[in-house]
Design a protein around this motif. Structure first.
Motif, short mmCIF file in Angstrom:
data_model
loop_
_atom_site.label_atom_id
_atom_site.label_comp_id
_atom_site.label_asym_id
_atom_site.label_seq_id
_atom_site.Cartn_x
_atom_site.Cartn_y
_atom_site.Cartn_z
N ILE B 339 -45.20 -39.60 -5.45
CA ILE B 339 -46.64 -39.33 -5.40
C ILE B 339 -47.17 -39.61 -3.99
N ILE B 341 -45.55 -39.66 -1.06
CA ILE B 341 -45.10 -38.69 -0.06
C ILE B 341 -45.71 -37.33 -0.33
N GLY B 342 -45.68 -36.92 -1.61
CA GLY B 342 -46.21 -35.61 -1.97
C GLY B 342 -47.68 -35.46 -1.64
N SER B 343 -48.42 -36.57 -1.77
CA SER B 343 -49.87 -36.46 -1.54
C SER B 343 -50.20 -36.40 -0.05
N GLY B 344 -49.18 -36.59 0.79
CA GLY B 344 -49.44 -36.54 2.23
C GLY B 344 -49.84 -35.17 2.73
N GLY B 345 -49.32 -34.13 2.06
CA GLY B 345 -49.67 -32.78 2.48
C GLY B 345 -49.03 -32.43 3.81
N GLU B 376 -46.86 -40.19 3.58
CA GLU B 376 -48.25 -40.12 3.11
C GLU B 376 -49.23 -40.00 4.27
#
Lengths: 604, 474
Positions: B339, B341-345, B376
């Motif tokens: 979550i 890392i993925g939310s870093g965009g 992130e």
């Protein structure tokens, strides 16, 4: 040269491959797939919704009918749960252990990170006890809500009830989120947008233990909640209460309107129920119980949904149409030999003087007189066919607001029914029906379906001598200058004002010395008309319409008592008492009340 | 002929630059990961980022010292250094302090030292020293035995702590050995082993066996083009199946399909070996032994997994294989990491703006999960920069290794590259959910003195050796 030098490429390729796989994976996670971003928001931001209190509902005199009471929902965020003393906790909130375990399992399967409710609407006392010990139960917190509370046990149908939104509503309207309340019926639904106010939200940043670590962007995105607007209704709470009191043993409906404004003074549908039954945790259970009562159908709002034949009250309409079309003059008189006999058909009548003119016909509610009136309208030589004449007749009838929704500010109003020529064409065959075939319409029988509110509107229209305001329940909304424009517009019937006079005179005579003498009041000139509608479901419906005083009328009323028999027996006294109560604020005839409370018709 | 050279001219500055860049990036990310309002100064020595600065300073000092040491020392004292690291590994088992169920730390005053980190250097040096002897033939039994001993001693000692991550890193030496001539088949079998390991955990044994049998028979037939012999082999196998089945019926014991098929292969396999010995059919022995090994291997994996592993270990394996999804249980770390890392965009949330790492959603955020902060706060862009830097570092180390005339330096260089590669692969692979959660630091990024110093020493020994590439012939 090293014989294995080439192998550096193999090793380099393996390193490179891993790097490439990582980059592809990261590109997928960070750029393409959005699900992680949503999870992150839910993870670290806690939106604490501020639920506004719903607007109050008041009667026309400012008496408080509906208000709010605080209630507390116990919420849980499953992943923060730690082992705790379940027995003590269950005792605190008054829940069995199995129910608690079930609630927690449900919450877990919904989401570990989002909060779900464990118990809805704890009382203030329970909350007070719980609050002291809540620190012992990490993962649980309490969200305050408001519940509807009723000052008078009245007007359940038109006030309506509030419940939680379902998925369909959430999908359709983005304002609503799970667990929000919404007006589901009645005024709560009609004026949902004004009553609900606006939710506010405080966004907090929380850490992994769901501890608040600060406000999100220093509260830049927080919104304050806005309390719902108060709704002042046109109801007279005392009159409403009295109506329901008088009709407590009956099935039927009362609608009283102030003719000069279209404001609904009272609107009862009997049997009714205590509106407090449909609040909070007990709502589901009680709703099912009310729904299953198929004999009494307490949830059915008869005032705007029940279609009854109008009975003899409809003679007034036929009289006016006859006058308008010129097929009737007030001085025309017709004989009555205990009824109307033509072509093997007999419409019976009760004994009275004969022959009668129009005034006498109304005063004594003579069936024969209005059979003649009606047949003259339909057989009018000015029209080429029966159909054409009938359509003209129907057109006049519709101008009184029959056969379609009036536009009352209640969500469930029905149209009623006035058949068109096509209906008789289908039923009898085209050209195979004539005035005699449909003569029962003359006395308000046959296929007519009229709702009580339409009936009361007719009384108001006659009281106004030719126009009506759409009956409505809203008198004012706090913060809003005027009520909806559609309730401030006059609707004129296509009957000339002049033709109302003989009709009103007839109604006045009916009270002074005709079928409606029960409605007589010592110093107020009441105009009224009785009705007795045959129906296939048993004894006749007792019907009564009235308005008073004759000049400058203050109240117009329609009463239906299902299977009550003669209009003058049950519906008449109710109307009379309500008029007296409203105009003089006293009741001078307690024996009439007693008579009504003795109503004892079995409903099957 | 020995020619003295100037260290500052010969040192590979690009590697030094990457080394410093990575360390500073690590420092900023540790600051971001454990940042809190009360301790805003990045120089606050009560906090991890303050401490990391001390470790960084010490690393630079270490690097400087190594660059001034006589280059012959490393080669000369290889075994001594190896022996010292083994000594530390033994010492930690005796007087080490236990953290999270592993005796991996030596407490010296306020500092903790992790001998396993330093043991890699000793092992790399010893391996390089041994393999750089004249006339070494890597495939000889006489060579392989000492190599195995050099590797197995530290592995066994680390296994006693236990520290799965560090053990895994020792596979890195396979790359160095491969470069020196270890047959490719060993790497191939290593790969097959991993595939089989995976298969035996996710698929029923019977199915794996059938697939293996079909593959083996058809591959043998197609590769050797001895169709007649293949058919005979198949007939022998079917015959032994019938035989074993008959026996099991006779004895009244009910063997399952799997056991019948497996036992039959062992029976038939011996027949093949005998036939192969007399008729000299090429590759037959290889195939038979491979099949024996595969059957035994899948069985042992199954046994280890179900009988020897504890529940939490089984769960971790299951999560890795995607057999279990439990966001609150054992998969929690990975889930939170994904979550974050993925939310870093693409561009990231910006320095100190990460919400997932900042509020402790990600566990071990300054050590093993430091990549979450990078992902992130710096997004995809920052992530590929970090990956790019590591890739370039490893590329440079290979280049350095290849330009050596000294076998010792080359072997040592490949060992260093591979150790970096394993740390890089396992650490980032774990944070992005491609590999199981194995506690292992990301070189130069993760908080902690031991790993930072160990990687610094490791790298600078190579750089020091590299400066003399034109001096030494050996």
């Amino acid at each position: 040269m090293n014989p294995f030098a080439e192998r550096k490429y193999v090793i380099g390729a393996i390193y490179g491959l891993v790097g490439l796989i990582f980059i592809i994976r990261l590109f997928w996670m960070q750029v393409i797939d959005n699900s992680y971003k949503l999870s992150a928001e839910n993870n670290s931001r806690r939106n604490v919704v501020q639920f506004p209190a719903r607007g109050l509902i008041l009667d026309r005199n400012g008496k408080l009918i509906v208000y709010n009471e605080a209630a507390y929902d116990l919420m849980v965020t499953p992943f923060q749960l730690k082992a705790f003393d379940t027995i003590e906790f269950c005792n605190l909130i008054g829940l069995s252990k199995t129910d608690l375990v079930l609630a927690l399992d449900t919450a877990k399967s919904y989401s570990a990170f989002k909060s779900s409710e464990v118990v809805k609407q704890l009382s203030a006392e329970t909350y007070a006890r719980l609050q002291e010990k809540l620190y012992k139960y990490p993962g649980f917190y309490v969200q305050s809500r408001t519940l509807r509370k009723y000052n008078y046990n009245i007007a359940a149908h038109l006030l309506g009830y509030v419940g939680e939104v379902d998925q369909k509503i959430i999908d359709k309207n983005p304002y609503y989120k799970t667990r929000d309340y919404i007006g589901i019926s009645g005024l709560e639904r009609s004026y949902e947008e004004q009553l609900r106010g606006r939710k506010g939200v405080n966004i907090f940043l929380v850490d992994v233990h769901n501890r608040v670590v600060g406000s999100y962007f220093k509260g830049k995105f927080d919104t304050a909640s806005l309390v719902g607007s108060d709704l002042t209704t046109t109801l007279d709470a005392d009159l409403q209460k009295y109506a329901e009191y008088l009709m407590q043993k009956m099935h039927g409906s009362v609608v009283a309107i102030e003719p000069s404004t279209g404001e609904i003074l009272a609107m009862a549908s009997m049997p009714t129920y205590n509106p407090g039954l449909l609040v909070g945790r007990i709502r589901q259970k009680n709703f099912r119980k009310l729904l299953l009562d198929t004999l009494n159908q307490p949830l059915f709002d008869r005032a705007v949904m029940a279609k009854y034949p109008p009975g003899s009250t409809f003679k007034l309409i036929n009289g006016m149409i006859g006058l308008q079309e010129g097929t009737l003059k007030p001085e025309y008189s017709y004989s009555c030999f205990l009824g109307y006999h033509a072509g093997g058909l007999t419409v019976g009548c009760h004994p009275h003087h004969s022959p009668l003119s129009l005034l006498g016909g109304i005063q004594n509610s003579c069936n024969a007189y209005f059979c003649n009136v009606f047949r003259n309208i339909i057989d009018n030589k000015n029209y080429e066919s029966v159909e054409e004449a009938y359509n003209m007749w129907r057109y006049h009838v519709l101008s009184f607001g029959f056969g379609k929704k009036l536009g009352v500010d209640l969500p469930n109003e029905l149209n009623g029914y006035i058949p068109d020529a096509g209906y008789y064409d289908r039923y009898h065959g085209k050209g195979r029906w004539k005035s005699l075939t449909i003569v029962s319409l003359s006395i308000g029988q046959g296929e007519l379906g009229i709702t009580p509110v339409q009936m009361a509107n007719m009384a108001a229209t006659i009281a106004n001598r030719g126009y009506y305001y759409t009956p409505h329940l809203v008198k004012g909304i706090k913060g809003q200058k005027e009520i909806d424009k559609k309730y401030r517009e006059k609707h004129f019937t296509d009957i000339d004002t002049a033709f109302y006079s003989p009709i009103i005179e007839g109604m006045s005579l009916a009270v002074k010395g005709g079928t409606a003498t029960i409605a007589r009041l010592p110093d107020i000139e009441v105009c009224a008309k009785t009705g007795t509608a045959q129906n296939p479901h048993g004894e006749d419906h007792s019907i009564f319409i009235a308005f008073a005083p004759r000049n400058n009328p203050k109240i117009a009323i329609a009463v239906y008592v299902e299977n009550g028999g003669f209009g003058a027996t049950w519906a008449g006294p109710i109307s009379s008492l309500l008029i007296e109560k409203y105009l003089k604020d006293t009741v001078s005839r307690p024996w009439l009340e007693e008579h009504l409370l003795k109503f004892n018709k079995p409903y099957r | 002929m020995i020619r003295k050279t100037n260290i500052f001219q010969e040192i590979d500055w690009s590697v030094v630059l990457i080394f410093i860049t990575l360390m500073l990036m690590g420092w900023f990310n540790i600051y971001a990961a454990v940042y809190d309002e009360k301790h805003k100064s990045i120089f606050d020595f009560t906090q991890r980022y303050g401490m990391q600065l001390i470790w960084i300073g010490a690393s630079l000092l270490l690097a400087l010292i190594i660059m001034t040491l006589d280059v012959k020392l490393f080669s000369f004292f290889s075994y001594v250094i190896y022996g010292m690291s083994i000594g530390l590994l033994i010492l930690v088992l005796i007087i080490g302090k236990e953290v999270n169920g592993a005796k991996a730390w030596l407490a010296i005053g306020n500092f903790s030292l992790q001998p396993a980190e330093f043991a890699k250097i000793g092992t790399a040096l010893a391996l390089a020293k041994f393999l750089s002897q004249y006339n070494i033939k890597i495939n000889d039994f006489q060579t392989l035995t000492p190599i195995s001993i050099i590797l197995i001693i530290p592995v066994a000692l680390i296994a006693l702590q236990p520290d799965a991550g560090s053990i895994l890193v020792y596979t890195a030496f396979a790359f160095a050995l491969f470069r020196e001539g270890l047959p490719g088949i060993v790497l191939f079998f290593g790969f097959t082993l991993i595939v089989l390991l995976f298969l035996s955990l996710v698929a029923p044994q019977l199915r794996i066996l059938i697939v293996l049998l079909v593959l083996a028979f058809s591959a043998f037939a197609l590769i050797t083009r001895r169709y007649k012999e293949s058919l005979i082999g198949l007939a022998i196998y079917i015959g032994s199946v019938g035989l074993i089945w008959g026996f099991s019926l006779l004895l009244g014991s009910k063997l399952g399909y799997y056991k019948i098929l497996a036992f039959s292969f062992f029976l038939a396999g011996f027949a093949y070996l005998i036939i192969g010995f007399f008729r000299r059919i090429p590759l037959l022995n290889t195939f038979v032994i491979f099949m024996f090994g595969a059957i035994i291997f899948t069985n042992s994996v199954d046994y280890v997994f179900h009988e020897m592993m504890e529940e939490h270990q089984q769960k971790r394996v299951n999560i890795l294989l995607g057999l279990e999804s439990d966001p609150l249980g054992y998969g929690y770390n990975v889930n939170q990491s994904l979550i974050a890392i993925g939310s870093g965009g693409f561009f990231g949330k910006g320095f100190l703006q990460g919400t997932q790492t900042k509020f402790n959603f990600v566990p071990e955020q300054s050590t093993d999960f430091i990549f979450c902060t990078i992902g992130e706060e710096w997004g995809f862009l920052g992530s590929i920069v970090v990956i790019g830097l590591f890739m370039y570092l490893m590329y440079r180390i290979i280049v350095i290794s290849e330009r050596q005339r000294s076998t010792f330096t080359r072997i040592y260089g490949y060992s260093v590259a591979s150790i970096f590669f394993f740390h890089f692969t396992i650490n980032i692979g774990m944070t992005i959910g491609l590999l199981p959660v194995i506690g292992i630091p990301l070189p130069f990024f993760s908080y902690g003195g031991s790993s930072l110093w160990a990687f610094t020493i490791m790298l600078f020994i190579l750089l020091r050796l590299d400066t003399t590439r034109t001096e030494l012939l050996k």
